[in-house]
Design an enzyme around this catalytic site. Structure first.
Site, PDB file in Angstrom:
ATOM      1  N   GLY A  16       0.858  -1.150   0.011  1.00 37.61           N
ATOM      2  CA  GLY A  16       0.027   0.075   0.051  1.00 37.61           C
ATOM      3  C   GLY A  16       0.963   1.241  -0.084  1.00 37.61           C
ATOM      4  N   SER A  18       1.157   3.353  -2.634  1.00 36.60           N
ATOM      5  CA  SER A  18       0.759   4.349  -3.471  1.00 36.60           C
ATOM      6  C   SER A  18       0.202   5.605  -2.801  1.00 36.60           C
ATOM      7  CB  SER A  18      -0.169   3.518  -4.536  1.00 36.60           C
ATOM      8  OG  SER A  18      -1.371   2.918  -3.516  1.00 36.60           O
ATOM      9  N   ASP A  67      -2.635  -7.450  -5.266  1.00 37.04           N
ATOM     10  CA  ASP A  67      -3.739  -7.127  -4.175  1.00 37.04           C
ATOM     11  C   ASP A  67      -3.371  -8.261  -2.889  1.00 37.04           C
ATOM     12  OD1 ASP A  67      -5.883  -7.695  -2.771  1.00 37.04           O
ATOM     13  OD2 ASP A  67      -7.501  -7.679  -4.015  1.00 37.04           O
ATOM     14  N   ASN A  94       1.861  -2.266   5.173  1.00 35.85           N
ATOM     15  CA  ASN A  94       0.933  -1.007   5.479  1.00 35.85           C
ATOM     16  C   ASN A  94      -0.394  -1.271   4.900  1.00 35.85           C
ATOM     17  OD1 ASN A  94       0.680   2.153   5.694  1.00 35.85           O
ATOM     18  ND2 ASN A  94       0.520   1.914   3.355  1.00 35.85           N
ATOM     19  N   SER A 146      -2.875   0.223  14.586  1.00 32.32           N
ATOM     20  CA  SER A 146      -3.769   1.385  14.721  1.00 32.32           C
ATOM     21  C   SER A 146      -3.949   1.586  16.358  1.00 32.32           C
ATOM     22  CB  SER A 146      -5.177   1.239  14.073  1.00 32.32           C
ATOM     23  OG  SER A 146      -6.168   2.410  14.763  1.00 32.32           O
ATOM     24  N   TYR A 159     -12.486  -3.493  12.254  1.00 32.18           N
ATOM     25  CA  TYR A 159     -11.212  -2.975  11.997  1.00 32.18           C
ATOM     26  C   TYR A 159     -10.329  -3.158  13.205  1.00 32.18           C
ATOM     27  CZ  TYR A 159      -7.983   0.721  10.861  1.00 32.18           C
ATOM     28  OH  TYR A 159      -6.836   1.514  10.484  1.00 32.18           O
ATOM     29  N   ALA A 161     -10.312  -5.292  15.444  1.00 28.57           N
ATOM     30  CA  ALA A 161     -10.033  -6.640  15.777  1.00 28.57           C
ATOM     31  C   ALA A 161      -8.999  -6.964  14.737  1.00 28.57           C
ATOM     32  CB  ALA A 161     -11.154  -7.529  15.330  1.00 28.57           C
ATOM     33  N   ILE A 192      -4.504   9.929  11.320  1.00 22.49           N
ATOM     34  CA  ILE A 192      -3.656  10.485  10.281  1.00 22.49           C
ATOM     35  C   ILE A 192      -4.401  11.080   8.937  1.00 22.49           C
ATOM     36  CG2 ILE A 192      -1.342  10.172   9.225  1.00 22.49           C
ATOM     37  CD1 ILE A 192      -1.162   9.810  12.111  1.00 22.49           C
TER      38      ILE A 192
HETATM   39  P1  NDP Z   1      -5.081   4.931   2.523  1.00 25.60           P
HETATM   40  O1  NDP Z   1      -6.481   4.679   2.381  1.00 25.60           O
HETATM   41  O2  NDP Z   1      -4.604   6.500   2.419  1.00 25.60           O
HETATM   42  O3  NDP Z   1      -4.124   3.967   1.710  1.00 25.60           O
HETATM   43  C1  NDP Z   1      -4.197   2.766   1.882  1.00 25.60           C
HETATM   44  C2  NDP Z   1      -3.211   2.340   0.876  1.00 25.60           C
HETATM   45  O4  NDP Z   1      -3.371   0.913   1.156  1.00 25.60           O
HETATM   46  C3  NDP Z   1      -3.283   2.215  -0.655  1.00 25.60           C
HETATM   47  O5  NDP Z   1      -1.829   2.573  -1.070  1.00 25.60           O
HETATM   48  C4  NDP Z   1      -3.843   1.016  -1.104  1.00 25.60           C
HETATM   49  O6  NDP Z   1      -3.628   0.827  -2.504  1.00 25.60           O
HETATM   50  C5  NDP Z   1      -3.365   0.082  -0.297  1.00 25.60           C
HETATM   51  N1  NDP Z   1      -4.305  -1.131  -0.225  1.00 25.60           N
HETATM   52  C6  NDP Z   1      -5.745  -1.346   0.081  1.00 25.60           C
HETATM   53  N2  NDP Z   1      -5.994  -2.417  -0.038  1.00 25.60           N
HETATM   54  C7  NDP Z   1      -4.750  -3.190  -0.655  1.00 25.60           C
HETATM   55  C8  NDP Z   1      -4.709  -4.493  -1.107  1.00 25.60           C
HETATM   56  N3  NDP Z   1      -5.769  -5.443  -1.019  1.00 25.60           N
HETATM   57  N4  NDP Z   1      -3.576  -4.769  -1.511  1.00 25.60           N
HETATM   58  C9  NDP Z   1      -2.523  -3.758  -1.710  1.00 25.60           C
HETATM   59  N5  NDP Z   1      -2.658  -2.489  -1.226  1.00 25.60           N
HETATM   60  C10 NDP Z   1      -3.730  -2.095  -0.647  1.00 25.60           C
HETATM   61  O7  NDP Z   1      -4.507   4.822   4.075  1.00 25.60           O
HETATM   62  P2  NDP Z   1      -3.750   5.371   4.898  1.00 25.60           P
HETATM   63  O8  NDP Z   1      -2.471   5.507   4.387  1.00 25.60           O
HETATM   64  O9  NDP Z   1      -4.517   6.252   5.853  1.00 25.60           O
HETATM   65  O10 NDP Z   1      -3.539   3.908   5.704  1.00 25.60           O
HETATM   66  C11 NDP Z   1      -2.278   3.167   5.705  1.00 25.60           C
HETATM   67  C12 NDP Z   1      -2.425   2.192   6.957  1.00 25.60           C
HETATM   68  O11 NDP Z   1      -2.358   2.759   8.409  1.00 25.60           O
HETATM   69  C13 NDP Z   1      -3.582   1.249   6.766  1.00 25.60           C
HETATM   70  O12 NDP Z   1      -3.143   0.084   7.363  1.00 25.60           O
HETATM   71  C14 NDP Z   1      -4.310   1.719   8.293  1.00 25.60           C
HETATM   72  O13 NDP Z   1      -5.359   0.904   8.621  1.00 25.60           O
HETATM   73  C15 NDP Z   1      -3.307   2.351   9.236  1.00 25.60           C
HETATM   74  N6  NDP Z   1      -3.725   3.519   9.864  1.00 25.60           N
HETATM   75  C16 NDP Z   1      -4.379   4.487   9.387  1.00 25.60           C
HETATM   76  C17 NDP Z   1      -4.525   5.654  10.084  1.00 25.60           C
HETATM   77  C18 NDP Z   1      -5.106   6.929   9.510  1.00 25.60           C
HETATM   78  O14 NDP Z   1      -5.759   7.508  10.499  1.00 25.60           O
HETATM   79  N7  NDP Z   1      -5.248   7.357   8.413  1.00 25.60           N
HETATM   80  C19 NDP Z   1      -4.796   5.322  11.668  1.00 25.60           C
HETATM   81  C20 NDP Z   1      -4.286   4.266  11.853  1.00 25.60           C
HETATM   82  C21 NDP Z   1      -3.874   3.267  11.071  1.00 25.60           C
HETATM   83  P3  NDP Z   1      -4.447   1.277  -3.753  1.00 25.60           P
HETATM   84  O15 NDP Z   1      -4.862   2.403  -3.722  1.00 25.60           O
HETATM   85  O16 NDP Z   1      -3.795   0.717  -4.935  1.00 25.60           O
HETATM   86  O17 NDP Z   1      -5.593   0.341  -3.382  1.00 25.60           O
END
Ligand code: NDP
Length: 257
Positions: A16, A18, A67, A94, A146, A159, A161, A192
């Site tokens: 993730g 991107s 994925d 991530n 998280s 989430y 869990a 964030i």
């Molecule tokens: P975003 O929604 O901004 O980005 C999510 C990223 O995960 C994207 O790059 C997306 O890629 C990728 N992704 C989602 N599903 C898949 C998959 N099946 N395979 C590969 N890549 C995948 O999320 P955040 O940057 O906010 O969050 C990043 C991490 O931090 C997550 O695990 C989230 O739970 C955790 N987190 C975030 C918080 C926040 O407040 N933002 C707080 C606490 C934890 P694509 O677009 O290509 O699908």
């Protein structure tokens, strides 16, 4: 220092990578000297942009589609990265999805998506990369949990869990790999300001931010700085840790989703 020489410039996979926190981690790790695989599932243009930014600063990066929620995808991802950049010794798990809804209104499919992406994906990518770390006698694994994994929160039974599972996974792995020069740590971000956190009604986001001790959301770079440290050679004795990046936490709980 008994650290392996690979620690100087280890290949990193950021799942993730991107968008959001993952993109910031990829950019930060590349600045630290890691050739970085920027994994994405759907957002090819965004992943390409992260790669472009890294290369623009003299770093090395490739975008790799996978994925991670799908069985077999993790092995293919690690194999492809090994071919393109070399064996990955740093894994930042991530990639994650959050489908917030009170349990009584939650569909089972949403729970399934969160568990397969957040939990199975993290396990499978780490499992696929571990043999390379064992062979090198050095490695770094970071699980993006998280604060909700530790505290729970309204609207986030599934989430929370999934993120609590990562805390157990990270600590258990630390026991297994500690004497091999490999570390496994969990990062617990608070609110964030990424797509994930801001794709809610403005009133809900405002209420969330008003409930934070810092009265502001965090920036992805503020999480990436911690991740980069945990992935560095210097963090050799930080293992099985939970590092919160939440600006002081909540002073009151946000409203039910
Ligand atoms: P975003 O929604 O901004 O980005 C999510 C990223 O995960 C994207 O790059 C997306 O890629 C990728 N992704 C989602 N599903 C898949 C998959 N099946 N395979 C590969 N890549 C995948 O999320 P955040 O940057 O906010 O969050 C990043 C991490 O931090 C997550 O695990 C989230 O739970 C955790 N987190 C975030 C918080 C926040 O407040 N933002 C707080 C606490 C934890 P694509 O677009 O290509 O699908």
């Amino acid at each position: 220092m008994t650290e392996h020489s690979a620690a100087q410039r280890p290949v990193a996979i950021v799942t993730g990578g991107s968008r959001g926190i993952g993109a910031a981690c990829a950019i930060r790790l590349a600045a630290q000297g890691c050739p970085v695989a920027v994994n994405y599932a759907r957002s090819r243009p965004a992943a390409d942009e992260v790669v472009r930014r890294i290369r623009g600063k003299g770093g090395e990066a490739v975008a790799v589609r996978a994925d991670v929620s799908r069985l077999g995808a993790a092995t293919a991802l690690v194999d492809e990265v090994t071919e393109l950049l070399g064996p990955p010794l740093v894994v930042v798990n991530n990639a994650g999805v959050q489908r917030s809804r009170a349990m009584i209104r939650q569909e089972p499919e949403a729970l399934e998506e969160m568990l397969t992406t957040n939990v199975h994906g993290s396990w499978a990518v780490t499992r696929a990369a571990l043999p390379h770390m064992y062979e090198a006698g050095w490695g770094r694994v970071v699980f993006m949990s998280s604060v909700l994994g530790a505290t729970g929160g309204p609207g986030d039974t599934g989430y929370s869990a999934s993120k609590a599972a990562l805390l157990g996974m990270s600590k258990s792995l630390a026991f297994e790999v500690a004497r091999r020069g490999i570390t496994s740590n969990a990062v617990l971000p608070g609110t964030i300001l990424t797509d994930l956190a801001t794709e809610v009604e403005p009133a809900v986001l405002d209420a969330n931010i008003a409930s934070l001790a810092a009265r502001r959301g965090g920036e992805p770079e503020e999480v990436a700085a911690v991740v980069a440290f945990l992935c560095s050679a210097e963090a050799s004795y930080v293992n099985g840790a939970e590092v919160a990046v939440h600006g002081g936490g909540w002073v009151s709980l946000p409203p039910t989703a």
